[in-house]
Design a protein around this motif. Structure first.
Motif, PDB file in Angstrom:
ATOM      1  N   CYS A 148      -6.326  -1.343   0.341  1.00  0.00           N
ATOM      2  CA  CYS A 148      -5.490  -1.797   1.445  1.00  0.00           C
ATOM      3  C   CYS A 148      -6.374  -2.391   2.546  1.00  0.00           C
ATOM      4  O   CYS A 148      -7.402  -1.833   2.896  1.00  0.00           O
ATOM      5  N   CYS A 177      -5.558   0.263   5.938  1.00  0.00           N
ATOM      6  CA  CYS A 177      -6.040   1.649   5.999  1.00  0.00           C
ATOM      7  C   CYS A 177      -7.244   1.884   5.082  1.00  0.00           C
ATOM      8  O   CYS A 177      -7.792   2.987   5.051  1.00  0.00           O
ATOM      9  N   CYS A 189       0.859  -1.184   0.000  1.00  0.00           N
ATOM     10  CA  CYS A 189       0.000   0.000   0.000  1.00  0.00           C
ATOM     11  C   CYS A 189       0.901   1.243   0.000  1.00  0.00           C
ATOM     12  O   CYS A 189       1.805   1.357   0.823  1.00  0.00           O
ATOM     13  N   CYS A 203       0.341   3.279   3.617  1.00  0.00           N
ATOM     14  CA  CYS A 203       0.803   2.799   4.924  1.00  0.00           C
ATOM     15  C   CYS A 203       1.818   1.668   4.815  1.00  0.00           C
ATOM     16  O   CYS A 203       2.250   1.125   5.828  1.00  0.00           O
TER      17      CYS A 203
HETATM   18 ZN   LIG Z   1      -2.726   1.039   3.659  1.00  0.00          ZN
END
Ligand SMILES: [Zn+2]
Length: 149
Positions: free
Chosen positions: A31, A34, A3, A6
Motif C-alpha cells: 500500500c 500505510c 488495501c 486502510c
Molecule cells: Zn493501506
C-alpha cells in the motif's frame, strides 16, 4: 485493488509469482499510504462454449462424471478418473485460450481415456462422436488395433 488495512485504492506490485501448475498468479502488493503488504491471487478463467451457445466455466468434475458413466463396470479407480480430469484440464489450459468448444473438451478426453481403458474409450467415443452404425464402431476398433500394433 484496495488495501485491506486502510482501504486505500493505490497499491503497487512488489513481487509476482506464477504458481507451479501455471494456473494462477500471486502478487505481493504494498500500500502506498500505510506501507502494509498483502497478497492477491489471480487465476485464469477457462470457459467452455457449449453446443447450445451457452458459455460456462470449465468444470473438471463434469469431465470426471462424464467419463465415470463410460467406465461403469470397468476396473477403473477413482484416482484414475481424477488423474484423467487433471490431464484434460492441463491439456486444455496449455493451449493458452480463454475459451474452448465443448467438442474440444471431448476430444481432449479421448486420448487419456484410451490409455486408461479401451472399453470405456469405445463407450465414450460412441456417444461423443455420435456413432450411428456398426461401420463407425468398426472404424474406431480398426484405429485402436493400429495404434496397439
Ligand atoms: Zn493501506
Amino acid at each position: 485493488m484496495h488495501c485491506p488495512f486502510c482501504q486505500n485504492s493505490d497499491t503497487k506490485v512488489v513481487d509476482t509469482r506464477i504458481s507451479d501448475d501455471g494456473h494462477s498468479i500471486r502478487r505481493r502488493r504494498e500500500c502506498t499510504r500505510c506501507s502494509k503488504r498483502f497478497t492477491t491471487v489471480e487465476s485464469t478463467m477457462l470457459l467452455v462454449l457449449k453446443n447450445s451457445g451457452n458459455v460456462e466455466p470449465f468444470d473438471r468434475s463434469k469431465v470426471i462424471s462424464g467419463v465415470r458413466k463410460a467406465c461403469q463396470g470397468r476396473p477403473i479407480k477413482e484416482e484414475d478418473l481424477k488423474a484423467l480430469g487433471q490431464r484434460v484440464e492441463e491439456d486444455l489450459r496449455s493451449r493458452g485460450l480463454a475459451q474452448v468448444r465443448s467438442e474440444e473438451v471431448g476430444r481432449a478426453i479421448l486420448e487419456p481415456l484410451r490409455e486408461l481403458d479401451v472399453v470405456a474409450y469405445m463407450r465414450f467415443a460412441s456417444v461423443y462422436q455420435n456413432f450411428e452404425n456398426l461401420d463407425d464402431f468398426q472404424r474406431a476398433i480398426d484405429m485402436l488395433k493400429q495404434q496397439a500394433a
